[in-house]
Design an enzyme around this catalytic site. Structure first.
Site, PDB file in Angstrom:
ATOM      1  N   CYS A  59       0.827  -1.263   0.266  1.00 24.14           N
ATOM      2  CA  CYS A  59       0.132   0.153  -0.212  1.00 24.14           C
ATOM      3  C   CYS A  59       0.662   0.825   0.427  1.00 24.14           C
ATOM      4  O   CYS A  59       1.971   1.252   0.802  1.00 24.14           O
ATOM      5  CB  CYS A  59      -1.369   0.129   1.079  1.00 24.14           C
ATOM      6  SG  CYS A  59      -2.221  -1.735   1.575  1.00 24.14           S
ATOM      7  N   ARG A 106       5.295   0.240  -5.656  1.00 27.24           N
ATOM      8  CA  ARG A 106       5.256  -0.800  -4.629  1.00 27.24           C
ATOM      9  C   ARG A 106       4.453  -1.215  -4.734  1.00 27.24           C
ATOM     10  O   ARG A 106       4.374  -2.712  -4.182  1.00 27.24           O
ATOM     11  CB  ARG A 106       4.655   0.482  -3.916  1.00 27.24           C
ATOM     12  CG  ARG A 106       5.631   1.374  -3.009  1.00 27.24           C
ATOM     13  CD  ARG A 106       4.605   2.445  -2.062  1.00 27.24           C
ATOM     14  NE  ARG A 106       4.711   2.347  -1.390  1.00 27.24           N
ATOM     15  CZ  ARG A 106       5.674   1.867  -0.241  1.00 27.24           C
ATOM     16  NH1 ARG A 106       6.739   2.329  -0.255  1.00 27.24           N
ATOM     17  NH2 ARG A 106       5.428   1.127   1.129  1.00 27.24           N
ATOM     18  N   TRP A 162      -3.233  -2.778  -1.566  1.00 26.17           N
ATOM     19  CA  TRP A 162      -3.262  -4.225  -1.505  1.00 26.17           C
ATOM     20  C   TRP A 162      -3.363  -4.859  -0.749  1.00 26.17           C
ATOM     21  O   TRP A 162      -3.240  -5.138   0.067  1.00 26.17           O
ATOM     22  CB  TRP A 162      -1.408  -4.334  -1.621  1.00 26.17           C
ATOM     23  CG  TRP A 162      -0.697  -5.523  -2.588  1.00 26.17           C
ATOM     24  CD1 TRP A 162      -0.217  -5.560  -3.368  1.00 26.17           C
ATOM     25  CD2 TRP A 162      -0.265  -6.604  -1.920  1.00 26.17           C
ATOM     26  NE1 TRP A 162       0.343  -6.954  -3.933  1.00 26.17           N
ATOM     27  CE2 TRP A 162      -0.116  -7.766  -2.573  1.00 26.17           C
ATOM     28  CE3 TRP A 162      -0.642  -6.865   0.015  1.00 26.17           C
ATOM     29  CZ2 TRP A 162       0.479  -8.609  -1.715  1.00 26.17           C
ATOM     30  CZ3 TRP A 162      -0.072  -8.720  -0.091  1.00 26.17           C
ATOM     31  CH2 TRP A 162       0.053  -9.487  -0.869  1.00 26.17           C
ATOM     32  N   ASN A 164      -1.441   1.672   5.607  1.00 30.19           N
ATOM     33  CA  ASN A 164      -0.938   0.717   5.226  1.00 30.19           C
ATOM     34  C   ASN A 164      -0.801  -0.258   6.329  1.00 30.19           C
ATOM     35  O   ASN A 164       0.152   0.198   7.450  1.00 30.19           O
ATOM     36  CB  ASN A 164       0.248   1.243   4.528  1.00 30.19           C
ATOM     37  CG  ASN A 164       1.268   0.403   3.830  1.00 30.19           C
ATOM     38  OD1 ASN A 164       1.530  -1.077   4.043  1.00 30.19           O
ATOM     39  ND2 ASN A 164       2.960   0.927   4.104  1.00 30.19           N
ATOM     40  N   GLY A 165      -0.973  -1.659   6.361  1.00 34.05           N
ATOM     41  CA  GLY A 165      -0.465  -2.726   7.473  1.00 34.05           C
ATOM     42  C   GLY A 165      -1.579  -3.196   7.696  1.00 34.05           C
ATOM     43  O   GLY A 165      -2.346  -3.880   6.369  1.00 34.05           O
ATOM     44  N   GLU A 181      17.458 -17.321  -8.209  1.00 34.27           N
ATOM     45  CA  GLU A 181      17.259 -16.312  -8.439  1.00 34.27           C
ATOM     46  C   GLU A 181      17.079 -15.653 -10.328  1.00 34.27           C
ATOM     47  O   GLU A 181      16.107 -15.232 -10.695  1.00 34.27           O
ATOM     48  CB  GLU A 181      18.988 -15.044  -8.571  1.00 34.27           C
ATOM     49  CG  GLU A 181      18.374 -13.460  -9.044  1.00 34.27           C
ATOM     50  CD  GLU A 181      17.171 -13.264  -7.982  1.00 34.27           C
ATOM     51  OE1 GLU A 181      16.739 -13.854  -7.156  1.00 34.27           O
ATOM     52  OE2 GLU A 181      16.993 -11.799  -8.622  1.00 34.27           O
ATOM     53  N   LYS A 221      13.002 -14.474 -11.327  1.00 36.54           N
ATOM     54  CA  LYS A 221      13.518 -13.331 -12.262  1.00 36.54           C
ATOM     55  C   LYS A 221      12.366 -13.325 -13.118  1.00 36.54           C
ATOM     56  O   LYS A 221      11.210 -13.054 -13.263  1.00 36.54           O
ATOM     57  CB  LYS A 221      14.189 -13.153 -12.843  1.00 36.54           C
ATOM     58  CG  LYS A 221      15.181 -12.443 -12.119  1.00 36.54           C
ATOM     59  CD  LYS A 221      14.644 -10.526 -11.578  1.00 36.54           C
ATOM     60  CE  LYS A 221      14.284 -10.618 -10.922  1.00 36.54           C
ATOM     61  NZ  LYS A 221      14.476 -10.830  -8.898  1.00 36.54           N
ATOM     62  N   GLU A 272       8.738 -14.106 -11.742  1.00 34.99           N
ATOM     63  CA  GLU A 272       7.412 -13.284 -11.255  1.00 34.99           C
ATOM     64  C   GLU A 272       7.645 -11.916 -12.572  1.00 34.99           C
ATOM     65  O   GLU A 272       6.178 -11.450 -12.213  1.00 34.99           O
ATOM     66  CB  GLU A 272       8.842 -10.989 -10.861  1.00 34.99           C
ATOM     67  CG  GLU A 272       9.223 -12.519  -8.904  1.00 34.99           C
ATOM     68  CD  GLU A 272      10.320 -11.172  -8.927  1.00 34.99           C
ATOM     69  OE1 GLU A 272      10.576 -10.824  -7.638  1.00 34.99           O
ATOM     70  OE2 GLU A 272      11.619 -10.697  -9.348  1.00 34.99           O
ATOM     71  N   HIS A 325      16.301 -36.248  -8.375  1.00 38.09           N
ATOM     72  CA  HIS A 325      15.523 -36.905  -7.643  1.00 38.09           C
ATOM     73  C   HIS A 325      14.455 -36.456  -8.106  1.00 38.09           C
ATOM     74  O   HIS A 325      13.310 -36.428  -6.785  1.00 38.09           O
ATOM     75  CB  HIS A 325      16.482 -35.940  -6.621  1.00 38.09           C
ATOM     76  CG  HIS A 325      17.460 -37.098  -5.994  1.00 38.09           C
ATOM     77  ND1 HIS A 325      18.071 -38.125  -6.006  1.00 38.09           N
ATOM     78  CD2 HIS A 325      18.998 -35.530  -6.257  1.00 38.09           C
ATOM     79  CE1 HIS A 325      19.262 -38.177  -5.884  1.00 38.09           C
ATOM     80  NE2 HIS A 325      19.797 -37.098  -5.711  1.00 38.09           N
ATOM     81  N   LYS A 360       6.605  -4.570  -4.665  1.00 38.53           N
ATOM     82  CA  LYS A 360       7.634  -4.145  -3.954  1.00 38.53           C
ATOM     83  C   LYS A 360       8.373  -4.273  -2.510  1.00 38.53           C
ATOM     84  O   LYS A 360       8.918  -5.239  -2.139  1.00 38.53           O
ATOM     85  CB  LYS A 360       8.407  -2.869  -4.122  1.00 38.53           C
ATOM     86  CG  LYS A 360       9.809  -1.751  -4.124  1.00 38.53           C
ATOM     87  CD  LYS A 360      10.353  -2.514  -5.608  1.00 38.53           C
ATOM     88  CE  LYS A 360      12.427  -2.530  -5.537  1.00 38.53           C
ATOM     89  NZ  LYS A 360      12.845  -3.760  -5.838  1.00 38.53           N
TER      90      LYS A 360
HETATM   91  C1  G6P Z   1       9.469  -8.291  -2.506  1.00 37.55           C
HETATM   92  C2  G6P Z   1       9.584  -7.861  -3.243  1.00 37.55           C
HETATM   93  C3  G6P Z   1      11.230  -8.975  -3.980  1.00 37.55           C
HETATM   94  C4  G6P Z   1      11.982  -9.044  -2.772  1.00 37.55           C
HETATM   95  C5  G6P Z   1      11.538  -9.392  -1.110  1.00 37.55           C
HETATM   96  C6  G6P Z   1      11.978  -9.325  -0.285  1.00 37.55           C
HETATM   97  O1  G6P Z   1       8.867 -10.163  -2.889  1.00 37.55           O
HETATM   98  O2  G6P Z   1       9.087  -7.945  -4.897  1.00 37.55           O
HETATM   99  O3  G6P Z   1      11.697  -7.981  -4.752  1.00 37.55           O
HETATM  100  O4  G6P Z   1      13.565  -9.103  -3.060  1.00 37.55           O
HETATM  101  O5  G6P Z   1       9.852  -8.388  -1.400  1.00 37.55           O
HETATM  102  O6  G6P Z   1      12.284  -7.444  -0.256  1.00 37.55           O
HETATM  103  P1  G6P Z   1      13.555  -6.871   0.693  1.00 37.55           P
HETATM  104  O7  G6P Z   1      12.996  -4.969   0.503  1.00 37.55           O
HETATM  105  O8  G6P Z   1      13.428  -7.630   2.007  1.00 37.55           O
HETATM  106  O9  G6P Z   1      15.320  -6.561  -0.776  1.00 37.55           O
END
Ligand code: G6P
Length: 608
Positions: A2, A27, A74, A100-101, A481, A485, A488, A504, A603
């Protein structure tokens, strides 16, 4: 998650709020809304993009006022609908609130408020907070907010206005970020600096349990118990151009291409090749504790977790100290054992991830020395850790984290070297590694120059719905990673795993034409990876290899090869991840997705 933006001053609030909402779009959100005081409280809400809200506002004549609040939601409690979008308005006094929260005790509060005759129109936890403030309101909004916040458990950043007090904006925070921008006779409050910087560079971050009551003439801050506190107004270290596209089509692409520069900034002033030393001002004071420490725990979520996994390998490999990585969310709810001499390192771009923050508090309360590897200066994690090292990669707007990842790996590498040099590593070995490290930014540039080739290869597999990413050793977290990516932003199903694990179970998935990405750089386990590649090819899989420049042999084993320059194995993740970032980016664009606003993602995840 949010986004919050609020305005009080002498200008019309709506355009300022709208611009702020656009800055906060990155965000992640699914609906948006705005309220302003103009005689009464006026509210406009919309499901979907901020642009939909903007259109609605344009067709809402009379939406005026120089005091207003706006929000991108969100969804957590309650579906993505217009009524559930913020602001929420009470049923008695014309009080509007954005939040937010999560209010954890909302159910019992709601029952209590319903008994007192309040009529709820949504299922949200936020509406409960609006009603609670309403219940306690007797002409003093600040006091009502303080009183309500003494009753709630959970996390919040809130902004509240009331039609009966047209010169008052009350904001408060616990657990979720909130910043107050201080301009001449005007104030802009927001969840992060990006919505403030266009108006003023002077701002302060609200602390947990603090409430700030703002009028056009000034502000004062108290705790929720009404004890006065004095916040420290500071200059924001943020330039407008850092949060603009600057000619790139997407923030993600901009940030991928920024990596040579951002890595140089991460390393600047921290590597002393002549002396073979790493200088980390943020942890210097604790150097002795780090050298003597018996165990390192690293905790994080998402991309930061993958960086932390590389950190684990680095600390064991270079500093020869026991290290282990934990999902912050799991660590926090176990009964973790923290012995004397344990160092907890939390890794986070935003410094606000709720699970990571909670893991940090758990470790701190059990006596661990806590370190933060964080990007956002002054964030909750940065403030709550004993010491730390900032990434210095600048604001990361793209939801899919890229330059923060390489920054995290660079910092963890330096941290491992910092400890190693004080334990077992000679000045000579350290100087050699530092020299190699200094070459990394230009080597990243070499990989970036291959973007068109990577795009062309990606386009040939673009209709494939299942991908595997495999690697061993340092290449294993990179494989994770790469898969993250891809899923996502392109919504393609991708799994990353240690190359040996494939046999396995996952090998059963391999069918004719399935793309399998091997991170197969020349290193200790190269030959074993070649065997794994054969196992995939025998079953019809199409191998895309990330390999070391000059490795001709790999061409006999893979359909396509993305080369990265040679470097010591422990530094290779900063290079091998680059083609995978580009692969994911191109796949998402080729599939027509909005790369910077991927569906369902946020984000910064500020709820557990
Ligand atoms: C969210 C974001 C990711 C990020 C993760 C941890 O899921 O979409 O891109 O890696 O949070 O976020 P941070 O701010 O703790 O690195």
């Amino acid at each position: 998650m949010c986004g919050i933006v609020a305005y009080i001053g002498n200008r019309q609030a709506a355009p300022i709020l709208m611009e702020g909402l656009k800055r906060l779009e990155y965000r992640g959100y699914d609906s948006a809304g705005m309220a302003a005081i103009n005689g009464g409280v006026h509210v406009v809400k919309a499901v979907g993009r901020v642009s939909v809200l903007e259109e609605k506002l344009e067709s809402t004549p009379g939406f005026r006022g120089s005091l207003g609040i706006a929000h991108t939601r969100w969804a957590t409690h309650g579906a993505v609908t217009e009524p559930n979008a913020h602001p929420h308005v009470d049923d008695r006094h014309g009080i509007a609130l954005i939040h937010n929260g999560i209010i954890e005790n909302y159910a019992s509060l709601r029952t209590w408020l319903e008994e007192r005759g309040h009529n709820f129109v949504t299922e949200t936890d936020t509406e409960v907070l609006a009603m609670l403030i309403s219940e306690l309101y007797d002409g003093d909004l600040e006091a009502a907010v303080q009183g309500a916040l003494r009753e709630v458990t959970g996390a919040y950043a809130i902004a509240v206005i009331c039609e009966k007090e047209p010169d008052r904006l009350v904001v408060a925070r616990k657990g979720s970020p909130l910043m107050v921008g201080v301009g001449p006779s005007e104030y802009i409050v927001a969840s992060d600096a990006s919505a403030i910087i266009a108006h003023t560079s002077r701002a302060f971050t609200l602390d947990d349990y603090h409430v700030c009551s703002i009028s056009r003439d000034g502000f004062h801050t108290t705790t929720i118990d009404n004890t006065p506190v004095t916040p420290r107004v500071q200059e924001l270290e943020l330039e407008l151009e850092q949060i603009e596209l600057g000619g790139y089509e997407h923030f993600m692409l901009k940030e991928i291409f920024e990596q040579p520069k951002s890595l140089r900034t991460t390393l600047r002033g921290r590597l002393d090749q002549r002396e073979g030393r790493v200088v980390l001002g943020g942890v210097g004071e604790f150097a002795r504790d780090l050298v003597k420490s018996r165990r390192f725990i690293l905790a994080a979520q998402g991309t930061a977790l993958h960086a932390a996994m590389i950190g684990e390998y680095l600390i064991e490999d270079l500093a020869k100290a026991p290290a282990e990585v934990e999902y912050a969310s799991e660590f926090r709810y176990r009964n973790p054992i923290i012995e004397d001499g344990t160092v907890m390192t939390v890794v986070s771009q935003s410094g606000e991830t709720a699970d990571t923050l909670a893991a940090l508090h758990e470790a701190r309360d059990r006596g661990a020395l806590t370190l933060g590897v964080v990007n956002v200066v002054g964030s909750s994690i940065a403030r709550d850790t004993d010491a730390g090292v900032y990434l210095r990669v600048g604001p990361e707007i793209g939801v899919a984290s890229t330059k923060a990842f390489t920054g995290q790996v660079a910092v963890l590498t330096m941290l491992a070297m910092f400890i190693a040099r004080r334990r077992f590593m000679s000045a000579h070995d350290s100087a050699k590694l530092i020299a190699a490290m200094e070459r990394i930014p230009e080597q990243v540039q070499t990989v970036l120059n291959e973007s068109d080739h990577i795009r062309e290869v990606t386009s040939r597999y673009i209709d494939r719905e299942n991908w595997l990413f495999l690697g061993r050793g340092y290449n294993y977290p990179v494989a994770l990673e790469g898969a993250l990516k891809l899923k996502e932003i392109s919504y393609i199903h991708a799994e990353g795993m240690p190359a040996a694990e494939m046999k396995h179970g996952p090998i059963a998935l391999i069918n004719d034409g399935m793309p399998v990405v091997f991170i197969a750089t020349r290193g200790a386990q190269y030959d074993k990876v070649l065997s794994n590649i054969q196992e995939v090819r025998t079953r019809g899989g199409r191998v895309i290899a990330v390999a070391t420049e000059g490795d001709k042999e790999i061409r006999n084993h893979a359909e396509d090869v993305f080369y990265v320059p040679d470097c010591p194995e422990c530094l290779s993740p900063m290079l091998t991840v680059i083609p995978l970032q580009l692969l994911a980016y191109h796949a998402a664009v080729l599939r027509g997705h909005d790369v910077d606003k991927p569906r369902n993602l946020a984000k910064s995840v500020t709820v557990e």
